[in-house]
Structure formats: C-alpha cells, structure tokens
Design a protein around this motif. Structure first.
Motif, mmCIF file in Angstrom:
data_model
loop_
_atom_site.group_PDB
_atom_site.id
_atom_site.type_symbol
_atom_site.label_atom_id
_atom_site.label_comp_id
_atom_site.label_asym_id
_atom_site.label_seq_id
_atom_site.Cartn_x
_atom_site.Cartn_y
_atom_site.Cartn_z
ATOM 1 N N VAL A 65 0.839 -1.204 0.000
ATOM 2 C CA VAL A 65 0.000 0.000 0.000
ATOM 3 C C VAL A 65 0.871 1.251 0.000
ATOM 4 O O VAL A 65 0.584 2.231 -0.695
ATOM 5 N N ALA A 66 1.955 1.232 0.767
ATOM 6 C CA ALA A 66 2.857 2.391 0.802
ATOM 7 C C ALA A 66 3.417 2.679 -0.586
ATOM 8 O O ALA A 66 3.506 3.846 -1.004
ATOM 9 N N LEU A 67 3.777 1.631 -1.319
ATOM 10 C CA LEU A 67 4.298 1.815 -2.667
ATOM 11 C C LEU A 67 3.227 2.389 -3.587
ATOM 12 O O LEU A 67 3.485 3.316 -4.363
ATOM 13 N N ALA A 68 2.012 1.868 -3.461
ATOM 14 C CA ALA A 68 0.908 2.358 -4.297
ATOM 15 C C ALA A 68 0.596 3.815 -3.995
ATOM 16 O O ALA A 68 0.286 4.601 -4.902
ATOM 17 N N ASN A 69 0.680 4.209 -2.708
ATOM 18 C CA ASN A 69 0.382 5.589 -2.323
ATOM 19 C C ASN A 69 1.358 6.590 -2.925
ATOM 20 O O ASN A 69 1.046 7.776 -3.039
ATOM 21 N N GLY A 70 2.550 6.119 -3.281
ATOM 22 C CA GLY A 70 3.583 7.050 -3.728
ATOM 23 C C GLY A 70 3.805 7.087 -5.220
ATOM 24 O O GLY A 70 4.741 7.753 -5.674
ATOM 25 N N HIS A 71 2.963 6.399 -6.003
ATOM 26 C CA HIS A 71 3.198 6.329 -7.436
ATOM 27 C C HIS A 71 1.913 6.543 -8.225
ATOM 28 O O HIS A 71 0.822 6.186 -7.784
ATOM 29 N N GLY A 72 2.070 7.136 -9.395
ATOM 30 C CA GLY A 72 0.941 7.364 -10.285
ATOM 31 C C GLY A 72 0.296 8.717 -10.052
ATOM 32 O O GLY A 72 0.296 9.260 -8.945
ATOM 33 N N ILE A 73 -0.247 9.301 -11.110
ATOM 34 C CA ILE A 73 -0.905 10.620 -11.064
ATOM 35 C C ILE A 73 0.028 11.661 -10.468
ATOM 36 O O ILE A 73 -0.395 12.565 -9.750
ATOM 37 N N GLY A 74 1.341 11.502 -10.693
ATOM 38 C CA GLY A 74 2.300 12.509 -10.238
ATOM 39 C C GLY A 74 2.660 12.445 -8.777
ATOM 40 O O GLY A 74 3.385 13.326 -8.279
ATOM 41 N N ARG A 75 2.201 11.407 -8.069
ATOM 42 C CA ARG A 75 2.452 11.368 -6.624
ATOM 43 C C ARG A 75 3.936 11.237 -6.293
ATOM 44 O O ARG A 75 4.361 11.627 -5.193
ATOM 45 N N GLU A 76 4.723 10.702 -7.220
ATOM 46 C CA GLU A 76 6.163 10.595 -6.980
ATOM 47 C C GLU A 76 6.782 11.961 -6.690
ATOM 48 O O GLU A 76 7.708 12.076 -5.882
ATOM 49 N N LEU A 77 6.274 12.994 -7.344
ATOM 50 C CA LEU A 77 6.849 14.330 -7.213
ATOM 51 C C LEU A 77 6.609 14.939 -5.839
ATOM 52 O O LEU A 77 7.255 15.933 -5.473
ATOM 53 N N PHE A 78 5.704 14.361 -5.078
ATOM 54 C CA PHE A 78 5.342 14.922 -3.780
ATOM 55 C C PHE A 78 5.896 14.097 -2.617
ATOM 56 O O PHE A 78 5.486 14.288 -1.476
ATOM 57 N N ALA A 79 6.833 13.205 -2.922
ATOM 58 C CA ALA A 79 7.413 12.358 -1.873
ATOM 59 C C ALA A 79 8.079 13.193 -0.787
ATOM 60 O O ALA A 79 7.980 12.888 0.407
ATOM 61 N N GLY A 80 8.773 14.263 -1.175
ATOM 62 C CA GLY A 80 9.417 15.128 -0.188
ATOM 63 C C GLY A 80 8.419 15.784 0.739
ATOM 64 O O GLY A 80 8.670 15.940 1.939
ATOM 65 N N MET A 81 7.269 16.177 0.195
ATOM 66 C CA MET A 81 6.234 16.776 1.033
ATOM 67 C C MET A 81 5.687 15.759 2.031
ATOM 68 O O MET A 81 5.469 16.081 3.204
ATOM 69 N N ARG A 82 5.471 14.513 1.580
ATOM 70 C CA ARG A 82 4.973 13.495 2.499
ATOM 71 C C ARG A 82 5.980 13.236 3.624
ATOM 72 O O ARG A 82 5.596 13.019 4.771
ATOM 73 N N ARG A 83 7.263 13.257 3.295
ATOM 74 C CA ARG A 83 8.288 13.014 4.327
ATOM 75 C C ARG A 83 8.351 14.143 5.343
ATOM 76 O O ARG A 83 8.587 13.904 6.533
ATOM 77 N N ASN A 84 8.186 15.373 4.897
ATOM 78 C CA ASN A 84 8.461 16.534 5.743
ATOM 79 C C ASN A 84 7.233 17.172 6.369
ATOM 80 O O ASN A 84 7.360 18.060 7.218
ATOM 81 N N VAL A 85 6.047 16.769 5.969
ATOM 82 C CA VAL A 85 4.840 17.459 6.390
ATOM 83 C C VAL A 85 4.634 17.361 7.907
ATOM 84 O O VAL A 85 4.905 16.331 8.531
ATOM 85 N N LEU A 86 4.163 18.455 8.486
ATOM 86 C CA LEU A 86 3.797 18.472 9.897
ATOM 87 C C LEU A 86 2.411 17.861 10.072
ATOM 88 O O LEU A 86 1.691 17.575 9.109
ATOM 89 N N SER A 87 2.000 17.697 11.299
ATOM 90 C CA SER A 87 0.700 17.090 11.589
ATOM 91 C C SER A 87 -0.441 18.017 11.177
ATOM 92 O O SER A 87 -0.244 19.214 10.939
ATOM 93 N N ALA A 88 -1.636 17.452 11.127
ATOM 94 C CA ALA A 88 -2.812 18.253 10.770
ATOM 95 C C ALA A 88 -2.989 19.415 11.734
ATOM 96 O O ALA A 88 -3.297 20.538 11.318
ATOM 97 N N GLU A 89 -2.796 19.172 13.033
ATOM 98 C CA GLU A 89 -3.000 20.248 14.003
ATOM 99 C C GLU A 89 -1.940 21.333 13.874
ATOM 100 O O GLU A 89 -2.167 22.481 14.259
ATOM 101 N N GLU A 90 -0.798 20.996 13.297
ATOM 102 C CA GLU A 90 0.251 21.988 13.044
ATOM 103 C C GLU A 90 0.104 22.619 11.663
ATOM 104 O O GLU A 90 0.998 23.314 11.196
ATOM 105 N N GLY A 91 -1.036 22.394 11.015
ATOM 106 C CA GLY A 91 -1.318 23.034 9.743
ATOM 107 C C GLY A 91 -0.904 22.235 8.527
ATOM 108 O O GLY A 91 -1.014 22.723 7.405
ATOM 109 N N ALA A 92 -0.416 20.992 8.739
ATOM 110 C CA ALA A 92 0.066 20.161 7.631
ATOM 111 C C ALA A 92 1.024 20.954 6.741
ATOM 112 O O ALA A 92 1.011 20.831 5.523
#
Length: 612
Positions: free
Chosen positions: A581-608
């Motif tokens: 599932v982790a692999l599927a979440n990170g590929h297709g529809i350009g999701r590869e380009l947002f891998a850095g954002m997924r790694r660095n994002v803060l929590s929802a309460e911190e504004g994501a």
C-alpha cells in the motif's frame, strides 16, 4: 468584546510574541528599501518592462507610479475560476484610469476537489495548497511590484495564495473573488439521489443528471463548503472589497467590484490618486493580518458552521504571519461563538439564499454587536471592519454601500446573535486515548452527537466501500479508516464515504466515522471524528484500534475513545502500513513528485505545513 475571546486573543499573542516580532522586523526592513524600479539594475528593469506599452513604461520608470502584480489561479476547468479569464484586462484598465499599471505576475495551479473526490488525484489536493503558496512566491519574487491582487476562490487555493502573500508581508494585497454560480438542483435532492445510487436504487444516468443539474455553470459551487467558507473568512479578515464575496460572475456589479479592488490596493500602497477622498496609507498585508484578524476569521468560521478544512489551513495561514494557533483555541472560541447561519450542509439553503438573507454583512454585523469580533483591526477598506457590515450596490454610475435591514431576510438561514441556532459554534475538539480530532456538529442531529458501537477498521476508503457493498456494515458501527494522514497519502478528503454512511444512518443504524484523513468541506449529517492526530503512520494511537473494539465518539463531552482495558491498550502495537500500500500511495498521477512533502509534512493540528 467578550472577555473569553479577549483572553484567547491574548493567549495567542503571548504564545506568538517571538515569532511575530521577527516577522514584523523582516517586513520593516523590506519596506525600508527603495521602491522596486529604483533599486533594480537597468537590465533587470528592462526585462520587467519589456512587453509593456510605452505609456506603462513611462508610468513605472519616470512617473514612479505603482505597479500591481496580479497572481491568478485561472483555469477554465474550475467553474469558480473560469470567470477570471477576463479579469486581467479589467484590472489593467482600472489601474490605467488611476495612473498606475498592472501585470500578471504569474499563475498558480488550481485543482478541483469535486473532480478528484475518491480518486488518486485527491492525494495531491492538500499538498496543492503549499504548491500554490510557492507559486505565489515565485510570481512575486521578481520583486518589482508595489502591491498585489490575488485571484482565487476554491478549497486550497485561497489558503495557498494567502500563505504565499504573507511571505511577502510588505506588500499591500487584496483578494478578488469571482462569485457563485446560480442556484441549481436543491442540495437535498442531490443528496437523496447520491444515497439512492449508493444503495443501488438508481443508476449512473440518474446520478449524473442530478450532479449536472447541481453543478451547471460558471461560478463557485453553491454549497457552504471550503470554497465559500474561504470567502466568508476573507470578508471577516477585511481582505476583500466589502461585500464582494457572493456577487454573481456576470452581474453588472462584478466588474465594478473588481475595479474597486484595484483602487483599494493602490490606496493601501499610499497612491493618492486612488484614495478618492480617503487618506492615502501604506497598509501591507503582513501588518493587517495580526492575531486579532486571525481570531476574527476563526470566529466567523465557527459562527457559520464552515469547513473543517480550515482547522488545518488557518493554522498554516497564521504561521505564515508569525502567529501560532491550535485546535484548543478553536475549541475555546467555539464555546463562545453563537451559530448564526444555516447553509447547506448545515441547512437547506445555498449561498445565493444566504446572500439574499443578508450574507457575510449580516454575520459580521451580528458578531460585532455581540462582542465576538475585534472591530479595531486594519482592513483593506479605510473604514475598517464596520465597512464589511454593508452591501454594495449602484447609485447612478457610482458604486455605493448601504446598511442592511435590521432583521434577517430569512431567519431559517440567518439569525441574530441574540437568538442564534445554537449558543455555540459548529466545530468541536475531541480528545481521548485515540488522539485529538475535530468534529463538525452544526449539521449533525443532536441525538447523533454521541455514538457508541463496535469498530470496523479499514486501511482505505475502497476497502470500506467494498464492505458496504457486501452489506457487512448493516449494523451499528464506528467506521475507522486509517492511514489517511498527510504523511501516509497526502490526507485526501473522504467525501465519497458520505453517501453510504448516510444510507446506513437512514436505515436506523447508529453510525460514525473516525479517520486521520479529511472529510469534504461539505461534510454532512454523519458524525465524523476527523484529522485524528497524531496520524497512524506517525505512531498515532488510532492504529491500535482493532475490529470489534467498542468505540465512543462523544461530541457532547468532547471525547474520542476506544473502550479497551488500559493495560491491553498500552500493550498493543500500532498497526503498520503494508509495503504494498505504501508503494501504491507514492506512485501514479504525479504522486512521486510529492514524496518530499509526504516526508516533511507536519501534523494536521500543526497546519500540515511542508515548509517549516
């Protein structure tokens, strides 16, 4: 002012003292520089003005007239943004009439959550906000502008533009709305057809016909979701031309309001030719948006039962101005704020009916009179927040503002603060052994504010929908959908779950949703504990819930709990996301380009936030 709201504001001010001081110091240092064309090298300036008509070059270089940078989220797939196609020409013409100039500084991406709901593209939606903020920064990074106009309306677009603008806090800025589409199929009828489709009672043709009758022309969708909540909050923050939010794209008044946005932003830049009787003043957006302005936005959201998405977005907006807020602040303000509006999904009315009943002007007037808003804030209008209690119109050839009638135009939609729909606002904070979450209660029947039932745990919305189709959820149930947080898959909205959950509730079952993901800004009548933080992928305790655990979602007492013995709960491991599932979440529809954002994002309460 209500003392409790003053205390929350003071708490935010104290918490933010150091970061706000540093932010304002950076603005002061930037404002102390010579104006853009004067500090630029000749080659730089030549590039900036190369495509301009000679008269505009003369204005900028010789006459030292201001130059407005326009940042536009135009595309003609978003119905709300399609009208922006003609705005740049209108803005340039209005600027020329005042002896100034305007250039489109850049465009930012604008995706439609309505198109991507339930699809892989929705996993880019939240991150599009920070992408828009960065696009805004790139547009303004040419550093040649004296002011900025920001053209955007919808879900992540306004927060993104605002975050970007606040990082250029030395510039006066005005947001320019486009207005809602005309009223189509009643939202109640649309919801009915969606639920019938979920139960297999009608086919795709009937569903598409209903959706097309609802979303049918240029302008913003007419329910009170994130897009229209954005517009309400911008009015309450004083960042619009007063009363501009919900005027139709093709109304005669629309072009005049756009021209007035040009005049206001120039007046805020100190351009006397635009002041038209008002005192010319320099009011950069970073000084205008302070802790009082942020509190005003929070109160306006709570008073109207607005989008839950703003419990994430406005945390990020505040951080951009050096201000630190959290969900406890929202919760405290909710207890102090009357619910004065009922607009779908909190009622049956759409935003056109809301506007006809008094709209944002009525809401702001009532909240000011009730001591719920700071009336002493700066706004882009010279008269301050009081100007936002009026409605625009025409008197001959002039644009004028008039006081609203004392009474609501329809008290099923808008009520005075002294006789509200509820003494408290529409959002609540939940806490317990599963983490912290929020719940929108303004549209949930009071007898559904507490649900206690066994959990059914899923790792994706597709798995939940499959279980529903197999009739495995035909019972009292708390549906737990995990691994939907910012780090796991970009925190998509799970609005696709609303019709099946609504169908179960209408069958008489007690149903609730618990997730570390988001729901739509148009979250409906299903009690939904959302944005659970920490998210499961970050070790959040929601990952300890197992199928069959008794769960309690209690919006009355603000609790979210798995009713499991403490020792057993402590011993449980947090579920792991499968590698597949982790692999599927990170590929297709350009999701590869947002891998850095997924790694660095803060929590929802911190504004994501992905940029801190």
């Amino acid at each position: 002012m209500k003392q409790g709201i003053v205390e929350v504001t003071e708490r935010i001010r104290e918490r933010s003292a150091a970061s706000r001081r540093d932010y304002l110091a950076r603005i002061a240092a930037t404002l102390a520089r010579p104006r853009g064309p004067d500090r630029m090298g000749c080659a730089n300036l030549a590039h900036a003005t190369a495509a301009l008509p000679p008269a505009d070059k003369l204005r900028i270089v010789a006459e030292r007239a201001p130059n407005i940078g326009v940042v536009s989220a135009y595309n003609d797939m978003l119905s709300a943004h399609q009208p922006y196609e003609r705005f740049p020409a209108q803005i340039r013409a209005a600027a020329h009439r005042l002896g100034a100039t305007a250039q489109v500084a850049g465009g930012v991406p604008a995706m439609c959550d309505g198109v991507t709901q339930g699809r892989e593209g929705m996993e880019l939606s939240l991150f599009s906000r920070d992408t828009i903020a960065m696009g805004t920064a790139i547009a303004l990074s040419h550093d040649v502008f004296d002011a900025a106009l920001l053209l955007g309306i919808c879900d992540k677009i306004v927060p993104g533009l605002l975050i970007g603008a606040l990082h250029f806090g030395h510039l006066p800025c005005v947001f320019v709305p486009g207005g809602p589409m005309s009223t189509g199929l009643a939202n109640s009828e649309k919801t009915k057809v969606r639920e019938q489709y979920a139960l297999g009672k009608v086919g795709r043709d009937a569903l598409y016909a209903a959706e097309s009758a609802s979303y049918h022309g240029p302008g913003t969708c007419t329910f009170y979701g994130t897009a229209n909540s954005n517009q309400m909050l911008l009015e309450a923050m004083g960042l619009h031309v007063p009363g501009a939010a919900f005027i139709h794209p093709h109304a005669e008044l629309r072009e005049e309001l756009t021209a007035e946005a040009v005049r206001l932003v120039l007046a805020n830049a100190g351009w006397a030719a635009a002041a038209a009787g008002d005192e010319a003043r320099v009011t950069p957006i970073g000084r205008l948006v302070d802790e009082r302005t942020i509190v005003n936005a929070m109160v306006a959201l709570l008073a109207t039962g607005g989008s839950t998405n703003h419990l994430i977005h406005w945390v990020a907006v505040a951080r951009s101005a050096g201000i630190v807020i959290d969900w406890t602040d929202f919760s405290t303000l909710s207890h102090l704020t009357p619910l004065v509006a009922r607009v779908y999904p909190n009622g049956s009315a759409d935003v056109n009916q809301f506007q006809a009943a008094g709209g944002p002007g009525f809401v702001i007037r009532e909240l000011l009179d009730a001591g719920c808003l700071h009336g002493d804030v700066l706004t882009v209008a010279a008269g301050g927040l009081a100007d936002y209690t009026k409605v625009p119109g025409r008197q001959g050839a002039r644009l004028v503002w008039s006081a609203l009638p004392a009474a609501s135009g329809d008290d099923t939609i808008l009520r005075p603060a002294a006789r509200p729909f509820s003494e408290e606002g529409g959002l609540k904070l939940l806490e317990g052994n599963c983490g912290r979450a929020c719940i929108k209660v303004s549209s949930v029947p009071a007898d559904r504010w507490t649900v206690e039932a066994p959990a059914a745990v899923f790792d994706s919305q597709e798995a939940m929908l499959a279980a529903f189709a197999r009739h495995e959820l035909d019972r009292d149930v708390v549906v737990v959908v995990r691994f939907q947080g910012p780090r796991a898959n970009g925190m998509p909205e799970l609005h696709k779950l609303t019709p099946p959950l609504g169908a179960l509730q209408k069958q008489g079952f007690r149903v609730a949703l618990v997730t570390d993901g988001r729901m739509s800004g148009a979250s409906g009548q299903i009690p939904a504990a959302i944005h659970v933080s920490p998210e499961v992928l970050a070790g959040g305790a929601l990952g300890k819930v197992r199928d069959g655990d008794l769960m309690r979602v209690d919006a009355v007492n603000g609790r979210l709990e798995a009713l499991v013995e403490a020792a057993e709960w402590q011993a449980r491991e947090v579920a792991a996301l499968s590698a597949e599932v982790a692999l599927a979440n990170g590929h297709g529809i350009g999701r590869e380009l947002f891998a850095g954002m997924r790694r660095n994002v803060l929590s929802a309460e911190e504004g994501a936030c992905t940029w801190l």
